[in-house]
Design an enzyme around this catalytic site. Structure first.
Site, PDB file in Angstrom:
ATOM      1  N   ASN A   7       0.857  -1.192   0.000  1.00 10.76           N
ATOM      2  CA  ASN A   7       0.000   0.000   0.000  1.00 10.76           C
ATOM      3  C   ASN A   7       0.894   1.243   0.000  1.00 10.76           C
ATOM      4  O   ASN A   7       1.712   1.425   0.913  1.00 10.76           O
ATOM      5  CB  ASN A   7      -0.895  -0.045   1.248  1.00 10.76           C
ATOM      6  CG  ASN A   7      -1.823   1.154   1.348  1.00 10.76           C
ATOM      7  OD1 ASN A   7      -1.399   2.286   1.103  1.00 10.76           O
ATOM      8  ND2 ASN A   7      -3.054   0.938   1.721  1.00 10.76           N
ATOM      9  N   ASP A   9      -0.101   4.515  -0.115  1.00 10.24           N
ATOM     10  CA  ASP A   9      -0.809   5.757   0.249  1.00 10.24           C
ATOM     11  C   ASP A   9       0.110   6.797   0.877  1.00 10.24           C
ATOM     12  O   ASP A   9       0.003   7.992   0.603  1.00 10.24           O
ATOM     13  CB  ASP A   9      -1.905   5.474   1.288  1.00 10.24           C
ATOM     14  CG  ASP A   9      -3.075   4.715   0.709  1.00 10.24           C
ATOM     15  OD1 ASP A   9      -3.166   4.577  -0.522  1.00 10.24           O
ATOM     16  OD2 ASP A   9      -3.904   4.246   1.513  1.00 10.24           O
ATOM     17  N   HIS A  10       1.010   6.338   1.765  1.00 11.90           N
ATOM     18  CA  HIS A  10       1.761   7.323   2.545  1.00 11.90           C
ATOM     19  C   HIS A  10       2.946   7.928   1.807  1.00 11.90           C
ATOM     20  O   HIS A  10       3.543   8.886   2.289  1.00 11.90           O
ATOM     21  CB  HIS A  10       2.104   6.751   3.917  1.00 11.90           C
ATOM     22  CG  HIS A  10       0.857   6.524   4.714  1.00 11.90           C
ATOM     23  ND1 HIS A  10      -0.091   7.511   4.884  1.00 11.90           N
ATOM     24  CD2 HIS A  10       0.361   5.420   5.317  1.00 11.90           C
ATOM     25  CE1 HIS A  10      -1.104   7.028   5.584  1.00 11.90           C
ATOM     26  NE2 HIS A  10      -0.863   5.762   5.844  1.00 11.90           N
ATOM     27  N   HIS A  43      -5.688   3.713  -1.536  1.00  8.72           N
ATOM     28  CA  HIS A  43      -7.021   4.059  -1.028  1.00  8.72           C
ATOM     29  C   HIS A  43      -7.336   5.468  -1.518  1.00  8.72           C
ATOM     30  O   HIS A  43      -6.706   6.432  -1.085  1.00  8.72           O
ATOM     31  CB  HIS A  43      -6.976   4.009   0.506  1.00  8.72           C
ATOM     32  CG  HIS A  43      -8.301   4.245   1.163  1.00  8.72           C
ATOM     33  ND1 HIS A  43      -8.486   4.133   2.524  1.00  8.72           N
ATOM     34  CD2 HIS A  43      -9.524   4.577   0.660  1.00  8.72           C
ATOM     35  CE1 HIS A  43      -9.746   4.390   2.826  1.00  8.72           C
ATOM     36  NE2 HIS A  43     -10.392   4.676   1.716  1.00  8.72           N
ATOM     37  N   ARG A  45      -9.353   8.146  -0.952  1.00 10.21           N
ATOM     38  CA  ARG A  45     -10.297   8.584   0.084  1.00 10.21           C
ATOM     39  C   ARG A  45     -11.177   9.706  -0.449  1.00 10.21           C
ATOM     40  O   ARG A  45     -10.762  10.472  -1.316  1.00 10.21           O
ATOM     41  CB  ARG A  45      -9.537   9.053   1.329  1.00 10.21           C
ATOM     42  CG  ARG A  45      -8.798   7.931   2.035  1.00 10.21           C
ATOM     43  CD  ARG A  45      -8.224   8.422   3.345  1.00 10.21           C
ATOM     44  NE  ARG A  45      -9.243   8.531   4.358  1.00 10.21           N
ATOM     45  CZ  ARG A  45      -9.436   7.653   5.336  1.00 10.21           C
ATOM     46  NH1 ARG A  45      -8.654   6.605   5.464  1.00 10.21           N
ATOM     47  NH2 ARG A  45     -10.397   7.817   6.211  1.00 10.21           N
ATOM     48  N   ARG A  49      -7.023  12.970   0.821  1.00  7.74           N
ATOM     49  CA  ARG A  49      -5.938  13.481   1.675  1.00  7.74           C
ATOM     50  C   ARG A  49      -4.566  12.981   1.233  1.00  7.74           C
ATOM     51  O   ARG A  49      -3.568  13.586   1.533  1.00  7.74           O
ATOM     52  CB  ARG A  49      -6.181  13.132   3.135  1.00  7.74           C
ATOM     53  CG  ARG A  49      -6.104  11.657   3.430  1.00  7.74           C
ATOM     54  CD  ARG A  49      -6.139  11.390   4.910  1.00  7.74           C
ATOM     55  NE  ARG A  49      -7.461  11.580   5.458  1.00  7.74           N
ATOM     56  CZ  ARG A  49      -7.889  10.959   6.566  1.00  7.74           C
ATOM     57  NH1 ARG A  49      -7.065  10.181   7.236  1.00  7.74           N
ATOM     58  NH2 ARG A  49      -9.108  11.136   7.009  1.00  7.74           N
ATOM     59  N   GLU A  70      -8.688   0.485  -2.759  1.00  7.04           N
ATOM     60  CA  GLU A  70      -9.520   0.530  -1.547  1.00  7.04           C
ATOM     61  C   GLU A  70     -10.493   1.681  -1.704  1.00  7.04           C
ATOM     62  O   GLU A  70     -10.092   2.785  -2.084  1.00  7.04           O
ATOM     63  CB  GLU A  70      -8.662   0.810  -0.316  1.00  7.04           C
ATOM     64  CG  GLU A  70      -7.962  -0.396   0.225  1.00  7.04           C
ATOM     65  CD  GLU A  70      -7.135  -0.010   1.443  1.00  7.04           C
ATOM     66  OE1 GLU A  70      -7.471   0.969   2.127  1.00  7.04           O
ATOM     67  OE2 GLU A  70      -6.136  -0.681   1.659  1.00  7.04           O
ATOM     68  N   THR A 101      -8.107   3.836   8.521  1.00  3.74           N
ATOM     69  CA  THR A 101      -9.321   3.008   8.598  1.00  3.74           C
ATOM     70  C   THR A 101      -9.388   2.346   9.973  1.00  3.74           C
ATOM     71  O   THR A 101      -8.482   1.615  10.360  1.00  3.74           O
ATOM     72  CB  THR A 101      -9.283   1.923   7.499  1.00  3.74           C
ATOM     73  OG1 THR A 101      -8.852   2.536   6.293  1.00  3.74           O
ATOM     74  CG2 THR A 101     -10.639   1.300   7.300  1.00  3.74           C
ATOM     75  N   GLU A 151     -10.732  -9.260   3.281  1.00  4.98           N
ATOM     76  CA  GLU A 151      -9.462  -8.878   3.899  1.00  4.98           C
ATOM     77  C   GLU A 151      -9.765  -8.720   5.388  1.00  4.98           C
ATOM     78  O   GLU A 151     -10.546  -7.843   5.780  1.00  4.98           O
ATOM     79  CB  GLU A 151      -8.933  -7.575   3.307  1.00  4.98           C
ATOM     80  CG  GLU A 151      -7.616  -7.162   3.965  1.00  4.98           C
ATOM     81  CD  GLU A 151      -6.977  -5.933   3.332  1.00  4.98           C
ATOM     82  OE1 GLU A 151      -7.213  -5.667   2.132  1.00  4.98           O
ATOM     83  OE2 GLU A 151      -6.254  -5.237   4.058  1.00  4.98           O
ATOM     84  N   HIS A 191      -3.479  -4.411   7.797  1.00  3.95           N
ATOM     85  CA  HIS A 191      -3.623  -3.229   8.648  1.00  3.95           C
ATOM     86  C   HIS A 191      -2.769  -3.338   9.905  1.00  3.95           C
ATOM     87  O   HIS A 191      -2.920  -4.288  10.669  1.00  3.95           O
ATOM     88  CB  HIS A 191      -5.079  -2.943   9.049  1.00  3.95           C
ATOM     89  CG  HIS A 191      -5.292  -1.469   9.256  1.00  3.95           C
ATOM     90  ND1 HIS A 191      -4.842  -0.801  10.369  1.00  3.95           N
ATOM     91  CD2 HIS A 191      -5.853  -0.524   8.459  1.00  3.95           C
ATOM     92  CE1 HIS A 191      -5.128   0.478  10.258  1.00  3.95           C
ATOM     93  NE2 HIS A 191      -5.730   0.678   9.104  1.00  3.95           N
ATOM     94  N   GLY A 213       1.291  -1.276   4.351  1.00  2.79           N
ATOM     95  CA  GLY A 213       1.613   0.058   3.848  1.00  2.79           C
ATOM     96  C   GLY A 213       2.549   0.838   4.722  1.00  2.79           C
ATOM     97  O   GLY A 213       3.738   0.978   4.443  1.00  2.79           O
TER      98      GLY A 213
HETATM   99  N1  PXP Z   1      -5.756  -2.856   4.359  1.00  2.17           N
HETATM  100  C1  PXP Z   1      -6.694  -1.879   4.437  1.00  2.17           C
HETATM  101  C2  PXP Z   1      -8.096  -2.208   4.083  1.00  2.17           C
HETATM  102  C3  PXP Z   1      -6.342  -0.565   4.807  1.00  2.17           C
HETATM  103  O1  PXP Z   1      -7.293   0.395   4.896  1.00  2.17           O
HETATM  104  C4  PXP Z   1      -4.983  -0.284   5.075  1.00  2.17           C
HETATM  105  C5  PXP Z   1      -4.571   1.118   5.417  1.00  2.17           C
HETATM  106  O2  PXP Z   1      -4.813   1.961   4.340  1.00  2.17           O
HETATM  107  C6  PXP Z   1      -4.053  -1.325   4.972  1.00  2.17           C
HETATM  108  C7  PXP Z   1      -4.465  -2.608   4.644  1.00  2.17           C
HETATM  109  C8  PXP Z   1      -2.607  -1.106   5.244  1.00  2.17           C
HETATM  110  O3  PXP Z   1      -2.437  -0.780   6.590  1.00  2.17           O
HETATM  111  P1  PXP Z   1      -1.032  -0.271   7.100  1.00  2.17           P
HETATM  112  O4  PXP Z   1      -0.746   1.015   6.406  1.00  2.17           O
HETATM  113  O5  PXP Z   1      -1.226  -0.115   8.573  1.00  2.17           O
HETATM  114  O6  PXP Z   1      -0.028  -1.337   6.745  1.00  2.17           O
END
Ligand code: PXP
Length: 238
Positions: A7, A9-10, A43, A45, A49, A70, A101, A151, A191, A213
């Protein structure tokens, strides 16, 4: 052993801190693939963001492995998904004020909307996963809603502070996971997983893929820091 979904996203979170064009999550996705990622997750959103619409469009073009989007159960995002056609859409709950989330989707209270969303994604050939807590009833409802995968939320396991709490959460993940497989669902988890806590989850029987992620992005930042400083130093040293 399970596959690894990364993931990114960050990477976008860092970019959005300056509203500039670096670091580009698309670039990160290519590097993640080179590192062995089996899929790339973002994701999109509702508040945009971190990941932007442009990222998802470019990722669809650039990513060679599977792209997992996502998304909230929302009409606006559904239209984006239908236009972009990720390989998989993972339906997640979404609250504007949350940092990340917070829990799994409550398929029971959102049954009708989830079923409709799954059907609309299926119409255009997008496979659907539901992000749910490790709870047998939620798994059963996910199967009834027509999802191909679940998931299971590993956040409570990741937050466990004592070995006994960790064992208890692992048991819940294992039980709900085995039930999901028995229902014919693909079993994914994610997560809050880190380099320290991932191993025991990775050993769960029949697990197809882990989605990770924040921990990977954090590690990438630190393992690359010394080199990044050295490169800047070289540039300014005449
Ligand atoms: N799975 C889902 C459904 C999520 O919402 C996230 C966070 O965006 C992740 C996995 C990944 O989580 P993390 O960033 O804590 O590894």
């Amino acid at each position: 052993m399970p596959l690894l979904g990364v993931n990114i996203d960050h990477v976008a979170t860092v970019r959005q801190a300056r509203r500039t064009n670096e670091p580009d999550p698309v670039h990160a996705a290519v590097l993640a693939e080179m590192g062995g990622a089996d899929s790339i997750t973002v994701h999109l959103r509702e508040d945009r963001r971190h990941i932007q619409d442009r990222d998802v469009r470019l990722l669809r073009e650039m990513v060679r492995v599977r792209l997992n989007l996502e998304m909230a159960v929302s009409d606006d995002i559904l239209l984006v998904a239908i236009a972009i056609r990720p390989d998989m859409a993972t339906l997640v709950p979404e609250k504007r004020e949350e940092i990340t989330t917070e829990g799994g989707l409550d398929v029971r209270s959102m049954r009708g909307r989830v079923q409709e969303c799954v059907a609309r994604l299926h119409e255009v050939g997008i496979r659907v996963s539901l992000f749910i807590d490790p709870d047998v009833t939620q798994v059963e409802l996910a199967a009834q809603a027509g999802a191909e995968a679940v998931e299971l939320h590993t956040g409570t396991y990741a937050d466990a502070r004592t070995p006994a709490e960790m064992d208890e959460q692992l048991d819940l993940l294992t039980e709900a996971g085995q039930f999901a497989i028995a229902q014919g669902l693909q079993l994914n988890m994610g997560h809050g997983l880190t380099y320290r806590n991932v191993r025991r989850v990775a050993e769960i029987n029949g697990l197809h893929e882990l989605n990770i992620g924040h921990s990977i992005v954090s590690q990438a930042m630190l393992v690359g820091f010394e080199r990044a400083v050295r490169e800047m130093k070289q540039l300014i040293t005449v």
